[in-house]
Design a protein around this motif. Structure first.
Motif, PDB file in Angstrom:
ATOM      1  N   SER A   1       0.834  -1.205   0.000  1.00  0.00           N
ATOM      2  CA  SER A   1       0.000   0.000   0.000  1.00  0.00           C
ATOM      3  C   SER A   1       0.869   1.256   0.000  1.00  0.00           C
ATOM      4  N   ILE A   2       1.814   1.300  -0.939  1.00  0.00           N
ATOM      5  CA  ILE A   2       2.748   2.431  -1.023  1.00  0.00           C
ATOM      6  C   ILE A   2       2.056   3.560  -1.776  1.00  0.00           C
ATOM      7  N   GLY A   3       1.363   4.379  -1.066  1.00  0.00           N
ATOM      8  CA  GLY A   3       0.613   5.477  -1.661  1.00  0.00           C
ATOM      9  C   GLY A   3       0.209   6.480  -0.589  1.00  0.00           C
ATOM     10  N   VAL A   4      -0.438   7.557  -1.009  1.00  0.00           N
ATOM     11  CA  VAL A   4      -0.856   8.627  -0.098  1.00  0.00           C
ATOM     12  C   VAL A   4      -2.299   8.995  -0.420  1.00  0.00           C
ATOM     13  N   LEU A   5      -3.081   9.284   0.598  1.00  0.00           N
ATOM     14  CA  LEU A   5      -4.455   9.716   0.356  1.00  0.00           C
ATOM     15  C   LEU A   5      -4.810  10.901   1.229  1.00  0.00           C
ATOM     16  N   MET A   6      -5.821  11.644   0.761  1.00  0.00           N
ATOM     17  CA  MET A   6      -6.406  12.746   1.523  1.00  0.00           C
ATOM     18  C   MET A   6      -7.902  12.674   1.275  1.00  0.00           C
ATOM     19  N   ASP A   7      -8.665  12.389   2.312  1.00  0.00           N
ATOM     20  CA  ASP A   7     -10.097  12.168   2.118  1.00  0.00           C
ATOM     21  C   ASP A   7     -10.921  13.267   2.766  1.00  0.00           C
ATOM     22  N   GLY A   8     -12.177  13.347   2.365  1.00  0.00           N
ATOM     23  CA  GLY A   8     -13.092  14.347   2.887  1.00  0.00           C
ATOM     24  C   GLY A   8     -14.425  14.256   2.153  1.00  0.00           C
ATOM     25  N   PHE A   9     -15.311  15.236   2.386  1.00  0.00           N
ATOM     26  CA  PHE A   9     -16.628  15.269   1.757  1.00  0.00           C
ATOM     27  C   PHE A   9     -16.891  16.664   1.205  1.00  0.00           C
ATOM     28  N   GLY A  10     -17.777  16.737   0.210  1.00  0.00           N
ATOM     29  CA  GLY A  10     -18.202  18.011  -0.341  1.00  0.00           C
ATOM     30  C   GLY A  10     -19.710  18.149  -0.266  1.00  0.00           C
ATOM     31  N   PHE A  11     -20.201  19.142   0.480  1.00  0.00           N
ATOM     32  CA  PHE A  11     -21.634  19.316   0.685  1.00  0.00           C
ATOM     33  C   PHE A  11     -22.188  20.554  -0.030  1.00  0.00           C
ATOM     34  N   ASP A  12     -21.383  21.191  -0.869  1.00  0.00           N
ATOM     35  CA  ASP A  12     -21.818  22.459  -1.453  1.00  0.00           C
ATOM     36  C   ASP A  12     -23.051  22.299  -2.351  1.00  0.00           C
ATOM     37  N   LYS A  13     -23.143  21.226  -3.116  1.00  0.00           N
ATOM     38  CA  LYS A  13     -24.306  21.029  -4.004  1.00  0.00           C
ATOM     39  C   LYS A  13     -25.555  20.711  -3.207  1.00  0.00           C
ATOM     40  N   VAL A  14     -25.410  19.961  -2.121  1.00  0.00           N
ATOM     41  CA  VAL A  14     -26.553  19.671  -1.254  1.00  0.00           C
ATOM     42  C   VAL A  14     -27.083  20.952  -0.635  1.00  0.00           C
ATOM     43  N   MET A  15     -26.181  21.830  -0.229  1.00  0.00           N
ATOM     44  CA  MET A  15     -26.599  23.091   0.379  1.00  0.00           C
ATOM     45  C   MET A  15     -27.334  23.979  -0.608  1.00  0.00           C
ATOM     46  N   GLN A  16     -26.909  23.925  -1.877  1.00  0.00           N
ATOM     47  CA  GLN A  16     -27.616  24.703  -2.904  1.00  0.00           C
ATOM     48  C   GLN A  16     -29.041  24.193  -3.084  1.00  0.00           C
ATOM     49  N   LYS A  17     -29.223  22.889  -3.031  1.00  0.00           N
ATOM     50  CA  LYS A  17     -30.555  22.314  -3.237  1.00  0.00           C
ATOM     51  C   LYS A  17     -31.504  22.669  -2.100  1.00  0.00           C
ATOM     52  N   VAL A  18     -30.997  22.703  -0.882  1.00  0.00           N
ATOM     53  CA  VAL A  18     -31.877  22.987   0.258  1.00  0.00           C
ATOM     54  C   VAL A  18     -31.926  24.476   0.580  1.00  0.00           C
ATOM     55  N   GLY A  19     -31.179  25.287  -0.167  1.00  0.00           N
ATOM     56  CA  GLY A  19     -31.232  26.729   0.023  1.00  0.00           C
ATOM     57  C   GLY A  19     -30.458  27.249   1.213  1.00  0.00           C
ATOM     58  N   VAL A  20     -29.345  26.613   1.535  1.00  0.00           N
ATOM     59  CA  VAL A  20     -28.501  27.053   2.647  1.00  0.00           C
ATOM     60  C   VAL A  20     -27.302  27.805   2.094  1.00  0.00           C
ATOM     61  N   GLU A  21     -27.040  28.979   2.628  1.00  0.00           N
ATOM     62  CA  GLU A  21     -25.928  29.811   2.170  1.00  0.00           C
ATOM     63  C   GLU A  21     -24.722  29.619   3.094  1.00  0.00           C
ATOM     64  N   ARG A  22     -23.570  29.351   2.504  1.00  0.00           N
ATOM     65  CA  ARG A  22     -22.329  29.212   3.265  1.00  0.00           C
ATOM     66  C   ARG A  22     -21.668  30.579   3.392  1.00  0.00           C
TER      67      ARG A  22
END
Length: 339
Positions: free
Chosen positions: A191-212
């Motif tokens: 497993s000679i590799g590197v990772l950086m993980d996370g999530f993106g919620f910006d499109k979900v926020m646009q659908k529900v009308g939440v402003e960041r």
């Protein structure tokens, strides 16, 4: 002629007490100085009784805390002096278990403390680093890799990595610094590799009308914020950083393994293999466990553990405070990891 009933006809004698009247409760004493003194005396007795009870509980808790402190001090002393100083030839053991992180038993600070003691002991004929880890921080792994090579050169002793369940990613990074690597045929290696993980919620926020509302000074200060969109430019920055860390990892493996490494296009792709395949690929040198390496390779069957142990006081400190910072960092989920 029937004589008259003397009991029925006799008048009541006021000097003789009436049985019915003695059964009734005596009337309360008239309110005056005597009754006030009685109440105050009762209050004083109750107050003194409560004070004595409070003092007893205070003494109990004080003695309890004192006993806990003495026990913690004794635990520290026992951990530091429990094993007698080795006098004869032996194999030195240091354990690497769990995720490699700055706070924990698999940190560079903890591992190097044990490794330095093992190398400095004149009776240690060789050092075994027994590994069971999925990897973790590239920084901590790199520190141990560099220091392990320095210790080998300074003390002219060999170090052997013995893999149990897994030596993946950052754990293999460290293992590559060993003179030889031994695995079980079913161990997970690579497993000679590197990772950086996370999530993106910006499109979900646009659908529900939440402003960041994120205010920053610097156009990339909010980079990788999960609630903001990720631009291609920012994605490129992150990928370049991961590629550079990956290159450092690859260079270290090549330095440690040398000509024994049989490179293929998949060697540095992040794939992992079992121990049997790892030997074929040159990622490991042979099959063997701790006892085998100590007995057959180092030729010193007695094994002495130099792994620093966490005492009771340290566990209490971590439980109530020190681990909070680590948990907050992990919750972000944005730091590079070798796993």
């Amino acid at each position: 002629m029937t004589p008259p009933n003397d009991d029925a006809s006799a008048p009541s004698d006021p000097t003789v007490p009436n049985p019915d009247s003695t059964a009734a409760a005596a009337p309360p004493p008239p309110i005056g100085r005597g009754s006030f003194d009685h109440v105050m005396e009762q209050f004083a007795r109750d107050y003194l009784r409560d004070r004595r009870s409070s003092r007893r509980w205070n003494l109990f808790f004080r003695f309890g805390w004192l006993a806990l402190g003495v026990f913690a001090a004794w635990s520290v002393y026992r951990d530091n002096h429990s094993s007698s100083t080795p006098t004869g030839p032996h194999t030195a053991l240091v354990e690497l278990r769990g995720e490699i992180a700055a706070e924990g038993q698999a940190s560079a600070e903890v591992l190097l403390s044990g490794l330095k003691s093992a190398f400095e002991d004149a009776g240690a004929q060789g050092v075994i680093l027994r590994i069971n880890s999925p990897g973790g921080s590239p920084v901590q792994s790199g520190i141990v890799f560099d220091e392990l090579r320095r210790l080998k050169e300074k003390h002219h002793k060999k170090v052997y990595a013995v893999v149990e369940e897994s030596a993946a990613s950052g754990a293999y990074y460290i293992a590559a610094a060993a003179d030889e690597i031994y695995v079980d045929k079913a161990s997970i290696v690579g497993s000679i590799g590197v990772l950086m993980d996370g999530f993106g919620f910006d499109k979900v926020m646009q659908k529900v009308g939440v402003e960041r509302r994120l205010l920053t000074a610097g156009e990339n200060k909010g980079m990788l914020d999960p609630y903001s969109p990720l631009s291609e430019k920012q994605r490129g920055y992150a990928q370049a950083m991961l590629d550079q860390i990956h290159r450092q990892f690859i260079d270290s493996v090549r330095t440690g393994r040398g000509k024994r490494l049989k490179e293929t296009p998949e060697t540095f792709s992040g794939l992992f293999w079992n121990g049997e395949e790892a030997v074929k690929m040159g990622l490991a040198d042979g099959l063997g466990n701790l006892d085998y390496v100590a007995r057959e390779v180092i030729k010193a069957e007695e094994v002495i553990d130099y792994t620093p142990k966490e005492n009771v006081a340290e566990r209490l400190a971590k439980r109530f405070g020190a681990a909070l910072g680590e948990g907050a960092v992990r919750a972000l989920g944005r730091l590079p990891a070798l796993r």
